[in-house]
Design an enzyme around this catalytic site. Structure first.
Site, mmCIF file in Angstrom:
data_model
loop_
_atom_site.group_PDB
_atom_site.id
_atom_site.type_symbol
_atom_site.label_atom_id
_atom_site.label_comp_id
_atom_site.label_asym_id
_atom_site.label_seq_id
_atom_site.Cartn_x
_atom_site.Cartn_y
_atom_site.Cartn_z
ATOM 1 N N GLY A 54 14.002 2.337 -2.031
ATOM 2 C CA GLY A 54 14.223 3.660 -1.449
ATOM 3 C C GLY A 54 12.966 4.265 -0.871
ATOM 4 O O GLY A 54 12.769 5.479 -0.884
ATOM 5 N N LYS A 151 6.978 -7.393 4.815
ATOM 6 C CA LYS A 151 6.028 -8.143 5.641
ATOM 7 C C LYS A 151 4.727 -8.359 4.879
ATOM 8 O O LYS A 151 3.968 -7.404 4.687
ATOM 9 C CB LYS A 151 5.710 -7.353 6.923
ATOM 10 C CG LYS A 151 6.931 -7.082 7.811
ATOM 11 C CD LYS A 151 6.576 -6.118 8.937
ATOM 12 C CE LYS A 151 7.774 -5.830 9.820
ATOM 13 N NZ LYS A 151 7.497 -4.768 10.805
ATOM 14 N N ALA A 187 9.577 3.255 10.598
ATOM 15 C CA ALA A 187 10.722 3.877 9.918
ATOM 16 C C ALA A 187 10.997 5.283 10.479
ATOM 17 O O ALA A 187 12.141 5.648 10.717
ATOM 18 C CB ALA A 187 10.421 3.954 8.421
ATOM 19 N N LYS A 238 -0.018 -9.602 11.185
ATOM 20 C CA LYS A 238 -0.312 -8.489 12.115
ATOM 21 C C LYS A 238 -0.880 -7.282 11.368
ATOM 22 O O LYS A 238 -1.601 -6.466 11.934
ATOM 23 C CB LYS A 238 0.914 -8.128 12.950
ATOM 24 C CG LYS A 238 2.135 -7.586 12.205
ATOM 25 C CD LYS A 238 2.155 -6.095 12.015
ATOM 26 C CE LYS A 238 3.253 -5.649 11.097
ATOM 27 N NZ LYS A 238 3.183 -4.252 10.711
ATOM 28 N N THR A 295 1.525 -1.740 15.610
ATOM 29 C CA THR A 295 0.758 -1.426 14.409
ATOM 30 C C THR A 295 -0.721 -1.170 14.735
ATOM 31 O O THR A 295 -1.388 -0.385 14.072
ATOM 32 C CB THR A 295 0.916 -2.564 13.371
ATOM 33 O OG1 THR A 295 2.206 -3.126 13.491
ATOM 34 C CG2 THR A 295 0.740 -2.064 11.970
ATOM 35 N N ARG A 302 0.450 2.678 8.765
ATOM 36 C CA ARG A 302 -0.348 2.858 7.548
ATOM 37 C C ARG A 302 -1.527 1.898 7.545
ATOM 38 O O ARG A 302 -2.614 2.223 7.100
ATOM 39 C CB ARG A 302 0.517 2.621 6.291
ATOM 40 C CG ARG A 302 1.498 3.717 5.949
ATOM 41 C CD ARG A 302 2.875 3.535 6.470
ATOM 42 N NE ARG A 302 3.442 2.214 6.444
ATOM 43 C CZ ARG A 302 4.427 1.842 5.633
ATOM 44 N NH1 ARG A 302 4.924 2.674 4.762
ATOM 45 N NH2 ARG A 302 4.955 0.637 5.713
ATOM 46 N N ASN A 303 -1.321 0.655 8.037
ATOM 47 C CA ASN A 303 -2.409 -0.329 8.049
ATOM 48 C C ASN A 303 -3.530 0.097 8.992
ATOM 49 O O ASN A 303 -4.702 0.026 8.650
ATOM 50 C CB ASN A 303 -1.838 -1.697 8.454
ATOM 51 C CG ASN A 303 -1.006 -2.295 7.335
ATOM 52 O OD1 ASN A 303 -1.543 -2.689 6.308
ATOM 53 N ND2 ASN A 303 0.294 -2.340 7.516
ATOM 54 N N GLU A 328 0.592 -2.995 3.581
ATOM 55 C CA GLU A 328 0.695 -4.389 3.126
ATOM 56 C C GLU A 328 -0.524 -5.232 3.484
ATOM 57 O O GLU A 328 -0.841 -6.203 2.807
ATOM 58 C CB GLU A 328 1.944 -5.047 3.724
ATOM 59 C CG GLU A 328 3.263 -4.511 3.214
ATOM 60 C CD GLU A 328 3.703 -5.140 1.897
ATOM 61 O OE1 GLU A 328 2.837 -5.626 1.136
ATOM 62 O OE2 GLU A 328 4.915 -5.123 1.633
HETATM 63 N N1 LIG Z 1 7.761 1.797 6.936
HETATM 64 C C1 LIG Z 1 7.893 1.067 8.038
HETATM 65 O O1 LIG Z 1 7.805 1.592 9.169
HETATM 66 C C2 LIG Z 1 8.184 -0.389 7.930
HETATM 67 C C3 LIG Z 1 8.021 -1.097 6.735
HETATM 68 N N2 LIG Z 1 8.299 -2.419 6.699
HETATM 69 C C4 LIG Z 1 8.080 -3.194 5.494
HETATM 70 O O2 LIG Z 1 9.026 -2.817 4.495
HETATM 71 C C5 LIG Z 1 8.452 -3.010 3.196
HETATM 72 C C6 LIG Z 1 8.624 -1.734 2.404
HETATM 73 O O3 LIG Z 1 7.845 -0.756 3.062
HETATM 74 P P1 LIG Z 1 8.111 0.799 2.979
HETATM 75 O O4 LIG Z 1 9.529 1.107 2.670
HETATM 76 O O5 LIG Z 1 7.542 1.377 4.206
HETATM 77 O O6 LIG Z 1 7.198 1.162 1.713
HETATM 78 P P2 LIG Z 1 7.070 2.567 0.977
HETATM 79 O O7 LIG Z 1 5.706 2.614 0.428
HETATM 80 O O8 LIG Z 1 7.542 3.660 1.861
HETATM 81 O O9 LIG Z 1 8.124 2.433 -0.222
HETATM 82 C C7 LIG Z 1 8.047 1.448 -1.177
HETATM 83 C C8 LIG Z 1 9.168 1.654 -2.182
HETATM 84 O O10 LIG Z 1 9.096 0.615 -3.142
HETATM 85 C C9 LIG Z 1 9.296 1.188 -4.415
HETATM 86 N N3 LIG Z 1 8.699 0.340 -5.430
HETATM 87 C C10 LIG Z 1 7.396 0.021 -5.578
HETATM 88 N N4 LIG Z 1 7.247 -0.789 -6.642
HETATM 89 C C11 LIG Z 1 8.485 -0.988 -7.163
HETATM 90 C C12 LIG Z 1 8.984 -1.730 -8.263
HETATM 91 N N5 LIG Z 1 8.175 -2.438 -9.063
HETATM 92 N N6 LIG Z 1 10.314 -1.697 -8.505
HETATM 93 C C13 LIG Z 1 11.141 -1.001 -7.720
HETATM 94 N N7 LIG Z 1 10.724 -0.277 -6.661
HETATM 95 C C14 LIG Z 1 9.414 -0.268 -6.391
HETATM 96 C C15 LIG Z 1 8.615 2.544 -4.326
HETATM 97 O O11 LIG Z 1 9.079 3.397 -5.353
HETATM 98 C C16 LIG Z 1 9.073 2.976 -2.939
HETATM 99 O O12 LIG Z 1 10.346 3.566 -3.014
HETATM 100 C C17 LIG Z 1 6.983 -3.397 3.422
HETATM 101 O O13 LIG Z 1 6.825 -4.773 3.297
HETATM 102 C C18 LIG Z 1 6.715 -2.958 4.859
HETATM 103 O O14 LIG Z 1 5.723 -3.739 5.480
HETATM 104 C C19 LIG Z 1 8.804 -3.062 7.766
HETATM 105 C C20 LIG Z 1 9.007 -2.409 8.955
HETATM 106 C C21 LIG Z 1 8.647 -1.037 9.132
HETATM 107 O O1 LIG Z 2 5.511 -2.863 10.278
HETATM 108 C C1 LIG Z 2 5.572 -1.736 10.671
HETATM 109 C C2 LIG Z 2 6.257 -1.351 11.901
HETATM 110 O O2 LIG Z 2 6.900 -2.417 12.497
HETATM 111 C C3 LIG Z 2 4.937 -0.644 9.902
HETATM 112 O O3 LIG Z 2 3.575 -0.812 9.938
HETATM 113 P P1 LIG Z 2 2.658 -0.069 8.853
HETATM 114 O O4 LIG Z 2 3.064 -0.651 7.517
HETATM 115 O O5 LIG Z 2 1.269 -0.366 9.234
HETATM 116 O O6 LIG Z 2 2.991 1.395 8.932
#
Ligand SMILES: NC(=O)C1=CN([C@@H]2O[C@H](COP(=O)(O)OP(=O)(O)OC[C@H]3O[C@@H](n4cnc5c(N)ncnc54)[C@H](O)[C@@H]3O)[C@@H](O)[C@H]2O)C=CC1
Ligand SMILES: O=C(CO)COP(=O)(O)O
Length: 387
Positions: A54, A151, A187, A238, A295, A302-303, A328
């Protein structure tokens, strides 16, 4: 039709689709799961999607599926997020300014979240994925596809998500198709319903196409490929390039330096992917240069922000303390300095000549090199043929 009317219509469709889902589940029980899934994903009735995680991206994926009328169940550990989504239709911790469709619900109960699900979407940081997937795996119905959106490279094992999934999800004898979503997709912009294009990779193109059809909308365009290795390598690496680009910007090195850095970073990323069997076509596509550009140049990254703040002179521990979201590239950079020389069967120093950007970020993050020293090291590399 208003947004609320659309949600009511989707709820009605969900109810009428219930019998069909029961039928599909019966078919799964009769060990024709593969056919049942194909049938389910192609039907216009609304299936259940379980999103694990979430955070920002899990919330964004919930919205994309919810807008299509699917019954989305978010599996999260934080009870405040559960009540925020169920009562206020908002995630109180991530992207709270955006409302979610009514067909999006949340729970902390793994069994409930995965009961009779038709597709699992995994959206957790890579470093916690193995532990969570191992716990939820027994509850994922047989034959249901798992779509990973994470990722990065796992520090402890030096493995990509496709390997972590193979080791956690598919080991219990119930083969589930594994698919991978990547590409330039912040996101927040997804929540704003701004146009976004991504790619879904799966060994079986048919499965990638079925999931693509489920996700596609006028604001969410989905391409497909079978090259999951290329997609996975690009998605992980990346983030390291984005830290380097942010650092160059924070140091005020100018656009010539940043463009050069990003281009050579893409070359390093492509060579690693090709070495592992990925296609250069994938690396020049959405999950490769597409996501790298977003990115490296997008202020929402964030990166890139971690790199920018390092370039401005902050220390990594200070930066991480003040950020609630995952970058990441920090963990992946650390994993890559050990993993890359080992797969090339060489030393760090020798590998550095071929992959100076991918291998220079970790020592800077660890404080062994300053950003200035890192940049001097890059500029002092001997001239080579451009590849
Ligand atoms: N935010 C973005 O724009 C994008 C993110 N991603 C990828 O999606 C993945 C998730 O990223 P985000 O959602 O952005 O991260 P985020 O930091 O926004 O959220 C991470 C979530 O994981 C949960 N979490 C952490 N440790 C946990 C555990 N041990 N058990 C259960 N839940 C846990 C946290 O409570 C939080 O809800 C990453 O690999 C990121 O690279 C991919 C595309 C875009
Ligand atoms: O992978 C992403 C967008 O495609 C998000 O990148 P960041 O984790 O650097 O915010």
């Amino acid at each position: 039709m208003t947004f609320c009317e659309l949600c009511k219509l989707h709820q009605a469709q969900w109810k009428t689709g219930y019998r069909l889902r029961s039928y599909v589940n019966q078919r799964r029980d009769t060990k024709k799961a593969g056919h049942a899934v194909v049938f389910m994903l192609q039907t216009p009735s609304k299936a259940k999607i379980t999103v694990i995680g979430g955070g920002s991206f899990g919330t964004a994926m919930s919205k994309v599926f919810g807008m299509k009328g699917y019954q989305v169940c978010l599996l999260v550990r934080d009870p405040n997020i559960v009540s925020g989504i169920n009562n206020d239709r908002r995630n109180p911790k991530y992207l709270r300014e955006f409302a979610l469709p009514e067909c999006v619900t949340a729970t902390s109960n793994t069994e409930l979240a995965l009961e009779r699900t038709d597709l699992v979407v995994h959206a957790l940081p890579v470093q916690v994925s193995r532990e969570v997937l191992a716990k939820v795996s027994p509850f994922i119905p047989s034959g249901v596809p798992v779509l990973s959106t994470s990722k990065g490279l796992e520090v402890a094992s030096h493995k990509f998500m496709f390997e972590i999934l193979q080791e956690t999800i598919s080991t219990d004898g119930n083969r589930r198709p594994l698919a991978f979503l990547s590409g330039p997709s912040f996101a927040k912009e997804i929540m704003q319903e701004l146009p976004t294009a991504v790619v879904i990779a799966c060994e079986k193109l048919e499965t990638a196409k079925q999931i693509a059809n489920m996700l596609s909308s006028p604001t969410f365009k989905v391409f497909t490929t079978t090259d999951y290795i290329g997609v996975e390598v690009a998605g992980a690496l990346k983030n390291i390039i984005a830290i380097a680009a942010g650092m160059a910007e924070g140091m005020g090195l100018g656009m010539n330096a940043i463009a050069g850095l990003v281009t050579r970073g893409c070359s390093e990323m492509r060579r690693v992917a090709e070495y592992l069997g990925g296609s250069p076509v994938t690396l020049s596509g959405l999950s490769g240069v597409g996501d790298t550009f977003l990115t490296c140049f997008g202020p929402l990254s964030r990166n890139r922000t971690v790199g920018y703040r390092l370039g401005k002179g902050e220390r990594l521990d200070e930066i991480l303390k003040t950020s609630q979201e995952v970058a990441e590239g920090v963990a992946t950079a650390k994993a890559v300095v050990e993993w890359l020389p080992s797969i090339l069967n060489t030393t760090y120093t020798r590998a550095l000549v071929r992959f100076p950007i991918l291998l220079s970020v970790a020592p800077i993050l660890e404080g062994k090199l300053t950003p200035e020293e890192g940049m001097q090291q890059l500029m002092a590399m001997p001239p080579t043929v451009e590849d």
